[in-house]
Design an enzyme around this catalytic site. Structure first.
Site, PDB file in Angstrom:
ATOM      1  N   HIS A   1      -7.666  -4.966  -1.026  1.00  0.00           N
ATOM      2  CA  HIS A   1      -6.456  -4.127  -0.868  1.00  0.00           C
ATOM      3  C   HIS A   1      -5.639  -4.932   0.053  1.00  0.00           C
ATOM      4  O   HIS A   1      -4.386  -5.033   0.017  1.00  0.00           O
ATOM      5  CB  HIS A   1      -6.560  -2.808  -0.732  1.00  0.00           C
ATOM      6  CG  HIS A   1      -5.561  -1.737  -0.704  1.00  0.00           C
ATOM      7  ND1 HIS A   1      -4.851  -1.286  -1.589  1.00  0.00           N
ATOM      8  CD2 HIS A   1      -4.933  -1.243   0.668  1.00  0.00           C
ATOM      9  CE1 HIS A   1      -3.910  -0.608  -1.248  1.00  0.00           C
ATOM     10  NE2 HIS A   1      -3.948  -0.382  -0.121  1.00  0.00           N
TER      11      HIS A   1
ATOM     12  N   ASP B   1      -9.579  -2.660  -6.069  1.00  0.00           N
ATOM     13  CA  ASP B   1      -9.320  -3.585  -4.822  1.00  0.00           C
ATOM     14  C   ASP B   1      -9.826  -3.174  -3.739  1.00  0.00           C
ATOM     15  O   ASP B   1      -9.498  -3.685  -2.659  1.00  0.00           O
ATOM     16  CB  ASP B   1      -7.708  -3.668  -4.613  1.00  0.00           C
ATOM     17  CG  ASP B   1      -7.024  -2.350  -4.077  1.00  0.00           C
ATOM     18  OD1 ASP B   1      -7.839  -1.450  -4.002  1.00  0.00           O
ATOM     19  OD2 ASP B   1      -5.662  -2.547  -3.881  1.00  0.00           O
TER      20      ASP B   1
ATOM     21  N   SER C   1       0.907  -1.269   0.010  1.00  0.00           N
ATOM     22  CA  SER C   1      -0.165  -0.034  -0.091  1.00  0.00           C
ATOM     23  C   SER C   1       0.744   1.334  -0.063  1.00  0.00           C
ATOM     24  O   SER C   1       1.515   1.287  -0.759  1.00  0.00           O
ATOM     25  CB  SER C   1      -0.995   0.008   1.285  1.00  0.00           C
ATOM     26  OG  SER C   1      -2.014   1.006   1.273  1.00  0.00           O
TER      27      SER C   1
END
Length: 436
Positions: free
Chosen positions: A414, A378, A212
């Protein structure tokens, strides 16, 4: 003979309780885990968690003037954990103090950010892969915990060949023409960590794994170093569900409705919005006009706002930092360009999950919950942005014949890319391939 049979039976039961990778390793034939297994632990790894994962400690000096008496209770008592869990903050009624002591102050004289007067902060556990942790008990394997466990099952050990470089989530890497004391110091520490990790492991170059927001930080760090240095010390970048420079809609959602990254039960995100606005990182990765074009991101009855309309949108939102103009914080469009790291890189990203692409505030009231329009992604990052981001990275790498891989994983959210069995196996395969 009976004793041996009982022992073997107990051993098989114990193997079933172990993590899958360690179970496979211990249960494998020697020929299956000999030389090849040693090769898997060849290069040191720096493992980086996402935005909600680093911890933050604070110290209150005599210069601190609390807004409430209880906020000054720890004044003069040394370092204490400011952001390492949600439970203690709520149980001790410290939320108001947390918001105050976490907030940054913009100084137009130095064109930079610092803590509130009398508040000192530091990020603990620099150098350790254990410097990242989720802040409540709802997700014990978040922040790469399961991936770290799998790497340890393969022989990696924290401080020997496995490291981490936790960061201050409130600050943003500087623009090319700007200076950030926080990131100047942080990047210098990361550079020393890379060199020391390499030296400790026979001068082998390092593999970076970032999830991320950490993926973006890794790219910004690598691109801040001389090309000759990175080619010597960096073996491979493995970027998991990266938040791309081309931006994503979740950044806008956090600005409007408050941050989702702070998982406080019974505390509305909107209550944390003023604190969030004070962070230099709050405007990082806004959707880029080059990707999102003139399509409305925010829809109201009287006015729509696209990626070309951020100044007007922030003004309508009431975005302000102690009277500082939003334009002072708004990054120029050139900050949304993609600069390839020019070292071997693998990007892994999920898709096929509903992801916010537009927010509808029909009455123009940004303090209420919006109607959401979804697209592909996502669940956090819009897939259209990931595609543009990876296409540009690949283009630049191909010009210099440098390895670049983009692996699309369907139906993986995610935060689940290093948690779900299927996607975690793909991630581990890529890490092991980068190690070979």
């Amino acid at each position: 003979m009976a004793m041996n049979t009982v022992f073997l039976g107990l051993l098989q039961l114990l193997l079933l309780l172990l993590p899958p990778s360690l179970r496979d390793y211990l249960g494998a034939e020697p020929s299956d885990r000999g030389v090849d297994q040693q090769l898997q632990v060849y290069h040191p790894i720096i493992l980086q968690g996402g935005f909600g994962c680093p911890n933050l400690e604070a110290r209150l000096t005599d210069a601190y003037t609390p807004s409430l008496p209880r906020c000054g209770a720890l004044k003069g008592k040394g370092w204490f954990p400011l952001w390492n869990g949600t439970g203690d903050l709520l149980n001790h009624h410290y939320m108001r103090c947390f918001e105050e002591q976490m907030s940054l102050v913009f100084d137009p004289v130095i064109n930079g950010y610092g803590n509130q007067h009398g508040v000192e902060t530091r990020v603990p556990y620099f150098g350790s892969a254990y410097g990242f942790s989720y802040k409540d008990e709802t997700c014990p394997f978040c922040c790469n915990v399961r991936l770290r466990n799998e790497l340890e099952a393969l022989g990696y050990r924290d401080g020997d060949n496995l490291f981490g470089a936790p960061y201050d989530i409130r600050h943003a890497p500087p623009r090319p023409d700007k200076y950030s004391q926080v990131y100047s110091e942080y990047f210098a520490r990361v550079k020393d960590l890379v060199q020391n990790a390499s030296e400790k492991n026979g001068n082998k170059p390092v593999i970076f794994i970032g999830h991320s927001f950490a993926s973006r930080l890794i790219l910004d760090f690598v691109n801040s170093t001389p090309l000759q240095w990175r080619k010597k010390f960096i073996k491979h970048l493995v970027l998991l569900s990266p938040t791309p420079h081309t931006g994503f809609m979740d950044v806008v959602a956090n600005l409007v409705s408050g941050p989702r990254v702070f998982p406080f039960p019974n505390v509305p995100n909107l209550a944390l919005r003023p604190m969030w606005w004070s962070f230099a990182s709050s405007l990082l990765s806004l959707p880029s006009p080059m990707v999102f074009g003139h399509e409305p991101l925010i829809i109201t009855k009287h006015r729509n706002y696209s990626a070309y309309d951020y100044p007007d949108f922030l003004a309508a939102l009431g975005f302000s930092i102690k009277g500082v103009s939003p334009l002072t914080k708004l990054p120029p469009l050139t900050d949304m360009r993609v600069e390839a790291p020019m070292v071997p890189t693998t990007v892994l990203s999920g898709f096929g999950i509903e992801t916010t692409k537009q927010m509808v505030f029909w009455d123009g009231n940004f303090d209420v919950s919006p109607e959401l329009v979804y697209g592909d992604g996502d669940g956090v990052v819009n897939f259209i942005s990931v595609l543009a981001f990876t296409k540009e990275l690949e283009r630049q790498h191909e010009l210099e014949n440098i390895l670049f891989k983009f692996i699309k994983i369907p139906n993986v959210a995610h935060g689940d890319i290093t948690i779900q069995d299927h996607s975690l196996k793909i991630v581990l395969d890529e890490v092991l391939e980068a190690n070979s």
